[in-house]
Design a protein around this motif. Structure first.
Motif, mmCIF file in Angstrom:
data_model
loop_
_atom_site.group_PDB
_atom_site.id
_atom_site.type_symbol
_atom_site.label_atom_id
_atom_site.label_comp_id
_atom_site.label_asym_id
_atom_site.label_seq_id
_atom_site.Cartn_x
_atom_site.Cartn_y
_atom_site.Cartn_z
ATOM 1 N N LEU A 6 -11.063 4.644 -4.949
ATOM 2 C CA LEU A 6 -10.954 4.737 -3.539
ATOM 3 C C LEU A 6 -9.654 4.716 -3.005
ATOM 4 C CD1 LEU A 6 -12.716 5.416 -1.013
ATOM 5 C CD2 LEU A 6 -12.797 3.187 -0.692
ATOM 6 N N VAL A 7 -9.049 5.655 -2.472
ATOM 7 C CA VAL A 7 -7.611 5.620 -1.761
ATOM 8 C C VAL A 7 -7.794 5.530 -0.272
ATOM 9 C CG1 VAL A 7 -5.580 7.081 -1.444
ATOM 10 C CG2 VAL A 7 -6.913 7.001 -3.718
ATOM 11 N N LEU A 8 -7.205 4.629 0.091
ATOM 12 C CA LEU A 8 -7.256 4.378 1.616
ATOM 13 C C LEU A 8 -5.721 4.342 2.176
ATOM 14 C CD1 LEU A 8 -9.763 1.379 1.628
ATOM 15 C CD2 LEU A 8 -10.234 3.615 2.171
ATOM 16 N N PRO A 9 -5.481 5.647 2.472
ATOM 17 C CA PRO A 9 -4.110 5.634 2.880
ATOM 18 C C PRO A 9 -3.493 4.754 4.011
ATOM 19 C CG PRO A 9 -4.845 7.576 2.606
ATOM 20 C CD PRO A 9 -5.954 6.571 2.702
ATOM 21 N N ASP A 11 -2.109 3.674 7.861
ATOM 22 C CA ASP A 11 -1.613 4.291 9.004
ATOM 23 C C ASP A 11 0.158 4.302 8.537
ATOM 24 O OD1 ASP A 11 -3.741 3.844 10.333
ATOM 25 O OD2 ASP A 11 -3.318 1.669 10.642
ATOM 26 N N GLY A 12 0.894 4.790 9.480
ATOM 27 C CA GLY A 12 2.306 4.938 9.372
ATOM 28 C C GLY A 12 2.759 5.877 8.201
ATOM 29 N N ILE A 13 3.702 5.107 7.347
ATOM 30 C CA ILE A 13 4.056 5.909 6.066
ATOM 31 C C ILE A 13 2.891 5.784 4.885
ATOM 32 C CG2 ILE A 13 6.283 5.289 6.416
ATOM 33 C CD1 ILE A 13 6.107 2.980 4.312
ATOM 34 N N GLY A 14 1.752 5.037 5.407
ATOM 35 C CA GLY A 14 0.647 4.944 4.392
ATOM 36 C C GLY A 14 0.150 6.436 3.621
ATOM 37 N N PRO A 15 -0.062 7.353 4.437
ATOM 38 C CA PRO A 15 -0.615 8.649 3.895
ATOM 39 C C PRO A 15 0.653 9.203 3.057
ATOM 40 C CG PRO A 15 -1.209 8.592 6.086
ATOM 41 C CD PRO A 15 -0.214 7.409 5.831
ATOM 42 N N LEU A 70 -6.769 1.875 -3.846
ATOM 43 C CA LEU A 70 -5.374 1.941 -3.814
ATOM 44 C C LEU A 70 -5.186 2.050 -2.283
ATOM 45 C CD1 LEU A 70 -2.651 2.168 -5.083
ATOM 46 C CD2 LEU A 70 -3.029 4.758 -5.016
ATOM 47 N N LEU A 71 -4.391 1.283 -1.748
ATOM 48 C CA LEU A 71 -4.148 1.083 -0.087
ATOM 49 C C LEU A 71 -2.816 1.320 -0.090
ATOM 50 C CD1 LEU A 71 -6.097 -0.802 2.388
ATOM 51 C CD2 LEU A 71 -3.774 -1.247 2.312
#
Ligand code: NAD
Length: 357
Positions: A6-9, A11-15, A70-71
């Motif tokens: 499970l990918v949890l991008p 906020d901010g630069i996360g994505p 993966l966050l």
């Protein structure tokens, strides 16, 4: 066997940074039969904007069902004035506590190519390769009672409680000894046993657990000395194990020995090595959306995921070697750039890692 990630991008630069790590995982899916299925969901401010909470029950359930998470990162100016109960960080804390991710692993590894990035002399840090194992769900950050009370004389008093039960110490000790077995077989347990009874017990239990790992050399060190030794002679350490608060401070200190926050991965594991993997840095709102953030910490977190949760040491090494090759080529994002190197964007360095796999 198919694994689910499970990918949890966030906020901010996360994505921007998680998309580069996903690129790398997808490339391995094709080239090395990695066989993982990747799904994506919202966490932090991004989840709040859509659902009014930083983590929905459905996402929580998806996280529990996945083999690994993966966050990216959570938080940002936009959500700073929200009620504390729905702040982006609460989403992260819920994931950690409901999944019982009690072991936080933070490697401080200095790629030889970046020895000049450290504020310490290159000879002190060149070749640095250590791992800090921090207890993440107990200690003074969670101990009860806690609060701010008013005394009889009208003065206010703040108080917290530093507690560790035997079982909590034992389980983190096993994680640390196991990690040491896979590395240089040297473990330093950091405490303040000369002042705090809770760490006197910590020390006693570390000695007890050591009997199961006769190959590992166990040393005890007071936290004040450990802070000093980390800047004096950091290469003496292989694995450090410590409680939540000392680990919070020492792991940030150790990470800065490498001089580049954009390079540092981390893992938070439960008792079965299921885990959540994320870069050590935050959501860097100051540079978000500009395609200039360094995605290597997230890509290296994906490598840790392959090592610890998905049992693919071979592919973890493959990613780490690809990152080293990219640095050898002189490619650098702004945060690790120096004279004579080629400055590249987030997506360009991600592409370069894929090319080097
Ligand atoms: P930060 O780590 O986001 O940024 C500190 C500095 O490092 C900034 O100048 C930033 O531009 C730079 N930086 C960070 N990561 C980088 C990268 N990958 N590439 C290039 N430069 C990078 O810390 P902060 O500024 O104290 O916090 C910003 C937000 O992140 C806050 O809302 C904070 O609560 C949150 N935060 C989240 C986490 C997490 O999600 N685990 C951790 C720490 C902070």
């Amino acid at each position: 066997m198919t694994s689910s990630v499970l990918v949890l991008p966030g906020d901010g630069i996360g994505p921007e940074i998680t998309v580069e790590a996903v690129k790398v995982l997808n490339a391995l899916n094709k080239s090395d039969n990695l066989d993982i299925v990747i799904s994506e969901d919202l966490v932090g401010g991004a989840a709040y904007d859509v659902h009014g909470v930083p983590l929905t029950d459905q996402t929580m359930q998806k996280a529990k069902d996945a083999d690994a998470i993966l966050l990216g990162a959570v938080g940002g100016y936009k959500w700073e004035s929200l009620d504390i109960a729905v702040r982006p960080e609460k989403g992260l804390l819920r994931l950690r506590s409901e999944m019982q991710l009690f072991a936080n692993l933070r490697p401080a590894y200095l790629f030889a190519q970046l020895a000049d990035s450290s504020t310490l002399k290159p000879e002190v840090v060149a070749g640095l390769d250590m791992l800090i194992v921090r207890e993440l769900t107990g200690g003074i950050y969670f101990g009860q009672p806690r609060g701010i009370r008013t005394l009889e004389n009208g003065e206010r008093q703040g108080y917290n409680t530093y507690v560790y039960a035997e079982a909590e110490i034992k389980r983190i000790a096993h994680v640390a000894f196991n990690a040491a077995m896979k590395r240089g077989k040297k473990l330093t347990s950091v405490d303040k046993a000369n002042v705090l009874e809770v760490t006197e017990l910590w020390r006693e239990i570390m000695d007890e657990v050591a009997k199961y790992y006769p190959e590992v050399e166990l040393k005890h060190m007071y936290v004040d000395n450990a802070a000093m030794q980390l800047v004096l002679n950091p290469k003496q350490f292989d694995v450090i194990v410590t409680g939540n608060m000392f680990g919070d401070i020492l792991s940030d200190q150790a990470s800065m020995l490498t001089g580049s926050i954009g390079m540092l991965a981390s893992a938070s594991l439960d008792a079965n090595n299921k885990g959540m993997y994320e870069p050590s840095h935050g959501s860097a709102p100051d540079i978000a959306g500009k395609n200039i953030a360094n995605p290597l910490a997230t890509i290296l977190s994906a490598a840790m995921m392959l090592r610890y949760s998905l049992k693919r040491e071979d592919l973890a090494l493959k990613i780490e070697n690809a990152v080293a090759s990219v640095l050898d080529k002189g490619l650098r994002t702004g945060d690790i750039w120096s004279e004579g190197m080629t400055k590249v964007s987030t997506s360009e360095i991600g592409d370069a890692v894929v090319d080097c796999l």
